[in-house]
Enzyme design. Sequence first.
Site, PDB file in Angstrom:
ATOM      1  N   CYS A 114       0.814  -1.225   0.000  1.00  0.00           N
ATOM      2  CA  CYS A 114       0.000   0.000   0.000  1.00  0.00           C
ATOM      3  C   CYS A 114       0.843   1.269   0.000  1.00  0.00           C
ATOM      4  CB  CYS A 114      -0.920   0.017   1.213  1.00  0.00           C
ATOM      5  SG  CYS A 114      -1.856  -1.495   1.365  1.00  0.00           S
ATOM      6  N   HIS A 260      -3.920   6.860   0.821  1.00  0.00           N
ATOM      7  CA  HIS A 260      -4.171   5.529   0.277  1.00  0.00           C
ATOM      8  C   HIS A 260      -5.642   5.182   0.505  1.00  0.00           C
ATOM      9  CE1 HIS A 260      -4.073   1.326  -0.439  1.00  0.00           C
ATOM     10  NE2 HIS A 260      -4.101   0.975   0.828  1.00  0.00           N
ATOM     11  N   ASN A 290      -9.832  -0.948  -3.131  1.00  0.00           N
ATOM     12  CA  ASN A 290      -8.437  -0.716  -2.724  1.00  0.00           C
ATOM     13  C   ASN A 290      -7.524  -1.268  -3.817  1.00  0.00           C
ATOM     14  OD1 ASN A 290      -5.882  -0.899  -1.588  1.00  0.00           O
ATOM     15  ND2 ASN A 290      -6.584  -1.712   0.371  1.00  0.00           N
TER      16      ASN A 290
HETATM   17  O1  UT7 Z   1      -4.709  -1.535   2.163  1.00  0.00           O
HETATM   18  C1  UT7 Z   1      -4.137  -2.404   3.071  1.00  0.00           C
HETATM   19  C2  UT7 Z   1      -4.444  -2.032   4.462  1.00  0.00           C
HETATM   20  N1  UT7 Z   1      -5.720  -2.607   4.830  1.00  0.00           N
HETATM   21  C3  UT7 Z   1      -6.555  -1.944   5.585  1.00  0.00           C
HETATM   22  O2  UT7 Z   1      -6.288  -0.819   5.917  1.00  0.00           O
HETATM   23  C4  UT7 Z   1      -7.808  -2.650   5.988  1.00  0.00           C
HETATM   24  C5  UT7 Z   1      -8.178  -2.288   7.392  1.00  0.00           C
HETATM   25  N2  UT7 Z   1      -9.310  -3.027   7.894  1.00  0.00           N
HETATM   26  C6  UT7 Z   1     -10.556  -2.906   7.414  1.00  0.00           C
HETATM   27  O3  UT7 Z   1     -10.783  -2.182   6.459  1.00  0.00           O
HETATM   28  C7  UT7 Z   1     -11.670  -3.622   8.128  1.00  0.00           C
HETATM   29  O4  UT7 Z   1     -11.141  -4.288   9.233  1.00  0.00           O
HETATM   30  C8  UT7 Z   1     -12.452  -4.642   7.253  1.00  0.00           C
HETATM   31  C9  UT7 Z   1     -13.285  -3.894   6.218  1.00  0.00           C
HETATM   32  C10 UT7 Z   1     -11.505  -5.598   6.566  1.00  0.00           C
HETATM   33  C11 UT7 Z   1     -13.411  -5.456   8.104  1.00  0.00           C
HETATM   34  O5  UT7 Z   1     -14.278  -4.595   8.785  1.00  0.00           O
HETATM   35  P1  UT7 Z   1     -14.508  -4.715  10.361  1.00  0.00           P
HETATM   36  O6  UT7 Z   1     -15.483  -3.695  10.698  1.00  0.00           O
HETATM   37  O7  UT7 Z   1     -13.167  -4.676  11.030  1.00  0.00           O
HETATM   38  O8  UT7 Z   1     -15.179  -6.130  10.466  1.00  0.00           O
HETATM   39  P2  UT7 Z   1     -14.663  -7.434  11.259  1.00  0.00           P
HETATM   40  O9  UT7 Z   1     -13.492  -8.055  10.584  1.00  0.00           O
HETATM   41  O10 UT7 Z   1     -14.542  -7.099  12.710  1.00  0.00           O
HETATM   42  O11 UT7 Z   1     -15.882  -8.385  11.068  1.00  0.00           O
HETATM   43  C12 UT7 Z   1     -17.176  -8.102  11.596  1.00  0.00           C
HETATM   44  C13 UT7 Z   1     -18.148  -9.175  11.164  1.00  0.00           C
HETATM   45  C14 UT7 Z   1     -17.627 -10.582  11.395  1.00  0.00           C
HETATM   46  O12 UT7 Z   1     -18.736 -11.395  11.775  1.00  0.00           O
HETATM   47  P3  UT7 Z   1     -18.995 -11.745  13.317  1.00  0.00           P
HETATM   48  O13 UT7 Z   1     -17.765 -12.451  13.795  1.00  0.00           O
HETATM   49  O14 UT7 Z   1     -19.226 -10.420  13.994  1.00  0.00           O
HETATM   50  O15 UT7 Z   1     -20.217 -12.617  13.251  1.00  0.00           O
HETATM   51  C15 UT7 Z   1     -17.141 -11.014  10.040  1.00  0.00           C
HETATM   52  O16 UT7 Z   1     -17.190 -12.420   9.859  1.00  0.00           O
HETATM   53  O17 UT7 Z   1     -18.390  -9.084   9.751  1.00  0.00           O
HETATM   54  C16 UT7 Z   1     -18.136 -10.335   9.131  1.00  0.00           C
HETATM   55  N3  UT7 Z   1     -17.625 -10.092   7.778  1.00  0.00           N
HETATM   56  C17 UT7 Z   1     -18.423  -9.911   6.722  1.00  0.00           C
HETATM   57  N4  UT7 Z   1     -19.769  -9.920   6.598  1.00  0.00           N
HETATM   58  C18 UT7 Z   1     -20.277  -9.692   5.379  1.00  0.00           C
HETATM   59  C19 UT7 Z   1     -16.326  -9.966   7.399  1.00  0.00           C
HETATM   60  N5  UT7 Z   1     -16.285  -9.711   6.068  1.00  0.00           N
HETATM   61  C20 UT7 Z   1     -17.576  -9.679   5.641  1.00  0.00           C
HETATM   62  C21 UT7 Z   1     -18.166  -9.443   4.382  1.00  0.00           C
HETATM   63  N6  UT7 Z   1     -19.512  -9.453   4.301  1.00  0.00           N
HETATM   64  N7  UT7 Z   1     -17.449  -9.181   3.280  1.00  0.00           N
END
Ligand code: UT7
Length: 335
Positions: A114, A260, A290
């Site tokens: 990134c 980014h 991204n």
């Molecule tokens: O460019 C490289 C650098 N990368 C970043 O900067 C990314 C930084 N992180 C993020 O953008 C976020 O952490 C994500 C978008 C990847 C995830 O969002 P979050 O709000 O942190 O969600 P989470 O991982 O805590 O997941 C919350 C829930 C989980 O379900 P439970 O355990 O609460 O039942 C996941 O299984 O959302 C679920 N989940 C999804 N649900 C529907 C994870 N991905 C998805 C999805 N669709 N695509």
Amino acid sequence: MQTVIKGTGRFVPPRKLTNHDLARWMETSDQWIRQRTGIEQRYWIAAEGRTGSSDLGLEASRPALEKAGWKAEDLDLIIFATLSPDYFFPGSGCLLQAKLGLKSTPALDIRQQCTGFLYGLATADAYIRSGLARRILLVGAEVHSTGLDVSTRGRDVAVIFGDGAAAVCLEGDDTSEQAGVMAVSLHADGSMAESLMTEAPASCCNPRIDEEMLRQGRHYPYMDGRNIFKMAVRLLPEVAKEVLDKAGLGVRDVDLFIPHQANLRINQAFAKAMDLPPDRVFNNIQRYGNTTAASIPLALDEALEREMIGPGATVMFLGLGSGLTWGAVLYRFQP
Ligand code: UT7
């Protein structure tokens, strides 16, 4: 000697995927993706045929060279930033060099994910200031789509990434003391390497990849999203202040922040931490997802096209991602 931008270009493949399209392959929803990331659509290469990062890079390089008024033969160096090179080796910079019809122009790859554009810009600036090169083509390009787990197992990562490329032509200019790359702050913390990685094929594994690894999905990206998110929200304002201090400038002196594009919520949190109105922070993740090394130059090219920045404007490029790496570069356009 200052490093100035002479031309920019971008390219995304024509195949547009909405969040609804992804929901056909995995358990996700348009609402979840929009709320958590801001992304509405992304572009992926065609499912059939062979398109590599160097091919996207070539399409982005053409308009950049044209705007600079350069021919490929004018280049002293190509710097290619990507985490998704066409091949394990050689680097995509060499492939792009040949596709540009060049015979011996040097080319190097930067594997900084990134922050590839930030590290690439800093490298180009160092080459130019030291006199090693005068005209450099810096490209950020990614083909993520061929390496994503589009089943529900990989949904947290797969919904984020888009394919795309962007390029900038950089030139050494000794008449522009008050313009060009003004300050650079780069960082890395390798102890967090495994928080965001694609492990296989891996030279530390013998064989580098086998059926068991494929079954476990170790050839797909893994991301500890929550942790990366927290690091970004903490470190981006910190590095922004650091680079401003280096240049002796304040937040008020920056016309546009070009971060980014990893997650719209990260950039909104950055704006809040810096006390910035939304229109001072550029975002286009909604339409591209991204695109990793391509995201900052792609945003720059769009901001210029929309005339959000013009002659004399000061911009800050910044980002955080896999490595862990993070950084910021302050740049001022010529008056
Ligand atoms: O460019 C490289 C650098 N990368 C970043 O900067 C990314 C930084 N992180 C993020 O953008 C976020 O952490 C994500 C978008 C990847 C995830 O969002 P979050 O709000 O942190 O969600 P989470 O991982 O805590 O997941 C919350 C829930 C989980 O379900 P439970 O355990 O609460 O039942 C996941 O299984 O959302 C679920 N989940 C999804 N649900 C529907 C994870 N991905 C998805 C999805 N669709 N695509």
